[in-house]
Design a protein around this motif. Structure first.
Motif, short mmCIF file in Angstrom:
data_model
loop_
_atom_site.label_atom_id
_atom_site.label_comp_id
_atom_site.label_asym_id
_atom_site.label_seq_id
_atom_site.Cartn_x
_atom_site.Cartn_y
_atom_site.Cartn_z
N VAL A 102 0.77 -1.30 -0.12
CA VAL A 102 -0.11 0.12 -0.07
C VAL A 102 0.90 1.34 -0.03
O VAL A 102 0.90 2.15 0.96
N LYS A 103 1.62 1.39 -1.04
CA LYS A 103 2.36 2.66 -1.03
C LYS A 103 2.70 2.94 -2.62
O LYS A 103 2.52 2.22 -3.50
N PHE A 104 2.96 4.23 -2.86
CA PHE A 104 3.38 4.69 -4.23
C PHE A 104 4.73 4.39 -4.45
O PHE A 104 5.80 4.87 -3.51
N VAL A 105 5.22 4.01 -5.47
CA VAL A 105 6.61 3.84 -5.83
C VAL A 105 6.99 4.84 -7.00
O VAL A 105 6.89 4.31 -8.39
N PHE A 106 7.22 6.03 -6.61
CA PHE A 106 7.25 7.10 -7.68
C PHE A 106 8.47 7.13 -8.44
O PHE A 106 9.61 6.67 -7.99
N ASP A 107 8.55 7.53 -9.65
CA ASP A 107 9.58 7.57 -10.66
C ASP A 107 10.48 8.55 -9.94
O ASP A 107 10.26 9.75 -9.89
N THR A 108 11.93 8.27 -9.70
CA THR A 108 12.52 9.27 -9.05
C THR A 108 12.56 10.67 -9.85
O THR A 108 12.66 11.53 -9.40
N THR A 109 13.08 10.18 -11.19
CA THR A 109 13.38 11.63 -12.12
C THR A 109 12.25 12.41 -11.93
O THR A 109 12.12 13.69 -11.92
N GLU A 110 10.89 11.94 -12.29
CA GLU A 110 9.74 12.48 -12.35
C GLU A 110 9.31 13.24 -11.11
O GLU A 110 8.86 14.47 -11.19
N TYR A 111 9.35 12.57 -9.99
CA TYR A 111 9.11 13.10 -8.66
C TYR A 111 9.95 14.05 -8.46
O TYR A 111 9.72 15.35 -7.94
N GLN A 112 11.18 14.12 -8.79
CA GLN A 112 12.09 15.41 -8.49
C GLN A 112 11.72 16.43 -9.17
O GLN A 112 11.98 17.68 -8.68
N LYS A 113 11.52 16.21 -10.43
CA LYS A 113 10.98 17.39 -11.19
C LYS A 113 9.75 18.24 -10.97
O LYS A 113 9.79 19.35 -10.64
N LEU A 114 8.67 17.21 -10.20
CA LEU A 114 7.86 17.89 -9.60
C LEU A 114 8.17 18.59 -8.36
O LEU A 114 7.68 19.68 -8.12
N THR A 115 9.19 18.20 -7.51
CA THR A 115 9.33 18.83 -6.06
C THR A 115 10.14 20.16 -6.49
O THR A 115 9.82 21.10 -5.99
N ASP A 116 11.01 19.95 -7.51
CA ASP A 116 11.78 21.06 -7.86
C ASP A 116 10.56 22.31 -8.42
O ASP A 116 11.06 23.62 -8.40
N SER A 117 9.74 21.64 -9.21
CA SER A 117 9.01 22.90 -10.02
C SER A 117 8.11 23.48 -8.86
O SER A 117 7.97 24.82 -8.82
N VAL A 118 7.76 22.58 -7.95
CA VAL A 118 6.85 23.26 -6.65
C VAL A 118 7.64 24.32 -6.00
O VAL A 118 7.21 25.50 -5.47
N ALA A 119 8.88 24.04 -5.67
CA ALA A 119 9.78 24.88 -5.01
C ALA A 119 10.06 26.19 -5.70
O ALA A 119 9.97 27.38 -5.20
N LEU A 120 10.40 26.10 -7.08
CA LEU A 120 10.61 27.24 -7.88
C LEU A 120 9.19 28.16 -8.15
O LEU A 120 9.44 29.27 -8.05
N SER A 121 8.16 27.58 -7.95
CA SER A 121 6.88 28.38 -8.17
C SER A 121 6.67 29.21 -7.04
O SER A 121 5.98 30.29 -7.31
N LYS A 122 7.13 29.03 -5.77
CA LYS A 122 7.27 29.91 -4.73
C LYS A 122 7.66 31.34 -5.14
O LYS A 122 7.30 32.45 -4.48
N ASP A 123 8.74 31.34 -5.97
CA ASP A 123 9.34 32.54 -6.69
C ASP A 123 8.66 32.90 -7.96
O ASP A 123 9.42 33.67 -8.86
N ASN A 124 7.77 32.45 -8.43
CA ASN A 124 6.97 32.68 -9.62
C ASN A 124 7.75 32.17 -10.83
O ASN A 124 7.98 32.81 -11.79
#
Length: 290
Positions: free
Chosen positions: A123-145
């Motif tokens: 009962v867990k997600f096994v996210f693709d490491t590369t794709e998940y990193q892109k998402l987390t980086d994108s979320v962090a950058l969005s804070k500075d527009n």
């Protein structure tokens, strides 16, 4: 000589009884579609520590007896789990690519991304490491527009501008090369004194260097149009990726409010889902999720 037939081995018999009891319990749980009990039987220590909040003292070795049945068990347990996930994580979609193996897709929009796999038994997600990193980086950058690929797109755009200038400047370079060659011939054929010859050589070297620079630009210009097309394709790819990442971020925000809450929900998926099964079990029916 064979020992007395009445002699027994209580330890061995006890272990066999334990195995038989385990298989009987698992069989019954499957027959009555008691997913909660199936999960408990497949990972008793995990169930005790994470769900019951008790020290895990059970013997998980018994589950090894059905290790070869994991694909079938995963397929069996996926139905209710995915029904739960469709509400808990409404932006994830699943495709069974092999028996009991479920690929995760983020979103139902055009050009959506494969995002990893759903491990049903754990009962867990096994996210693709590369794709998940892109998402987390994108979320962090969005804070500075900012967007993930802004810098890459900017650099490619500047490169295209430079290449286009080389293409547009071909006629001017041709004129400059003609003039430089004439000057080089004039300097080469000049007959002057020893001191003057040194200056002429220096002048000629400068003219030759300038001519070589223009010729290098010519070579670069020859491949410019192809490179511009390739750069434009790459810019389009990065732009689409930024757009998809923005869709993903928006979907998470709409459901969880912030990315940290999403990460917390992912980390506690097992306990949250088992708690739901327990609650439904206590009510006497699985029902729809609210």
């Amino acid at each position: 000589m064979v020992e007395n037939a009445k002699t027994t081995n209580p330890e061995l018999i006890g272990k066999l009884d334990e195995k038989l009891g385990y298989l009987s319990d698992l069989r019954q749980a499957i027959l009555v579609q008691d997913d909660r009990l199936v999960f408990e039987l497949l990972a008793r220590k995990k169930y005790q520590t994470q769900v019951l909040q008790q020290p895990g003292q059970s013997n998980d070795d018994l589950a090894e007896m059905v290790a070869n049945l994991k694909p079938q068990l995963s397929h069996l347990l996926a139905n209710k789990l995915i029904a739960y996930l469709s509400v808990a994580f409404p932006f994830f979609y699943y495709k069974e690519i092999d028996e009991g193996v479920y690929q995760i897709y983020f979103g139902n929009w055009w050009d959506r991304r494969s995002f990893g796999y759903l491990d049903v038994l754990d009962v867990k997600f096994v996210f693709d490491t590369t794709e998940y990193q892109k998402l987390t980086d994108s979320v962090a950058l969005s804070k500075d527009n900012q967007r993930l690929n802004t810098e890459k797109i900017t650099n490619l755009t500047k490169q295209n501008e430079h290449l286009q200038q080389l293409v547009d400047g071909q006629s001017q370079r041709d004129m400059q090369k003609g003039s430089l060659r004439a000057q080089i011939d004039e300097v080469t054929n000049a007959r002057q004194g020893l001191f003057a010859n040194g200056k002429l050589k220096e002048q000629r070297d400068e003219l030759v260097a300038h001519l070589e620079e223009l010729q290098i630009q010519d070579e670069e210009a020859k491949n410019a149009r192809t490179q511009i097309i390739e750069n434009n394709d790459q810019i389009l790819f990065y732009s689409k990726e930024d757009t998809i990442l923005s869709y993903e971020h928006k979907s998470i925000m709409e459901k969880f409010g912030d990315f940290e809450a999403f990460e917390t929900a992912v980390a506690h998926l097992y306990t949250a889902y088992l708690a739901t099964l327990i609650a439904k079990e206590e009510k006497g029916a699985f029902g729809d999720y609210e």
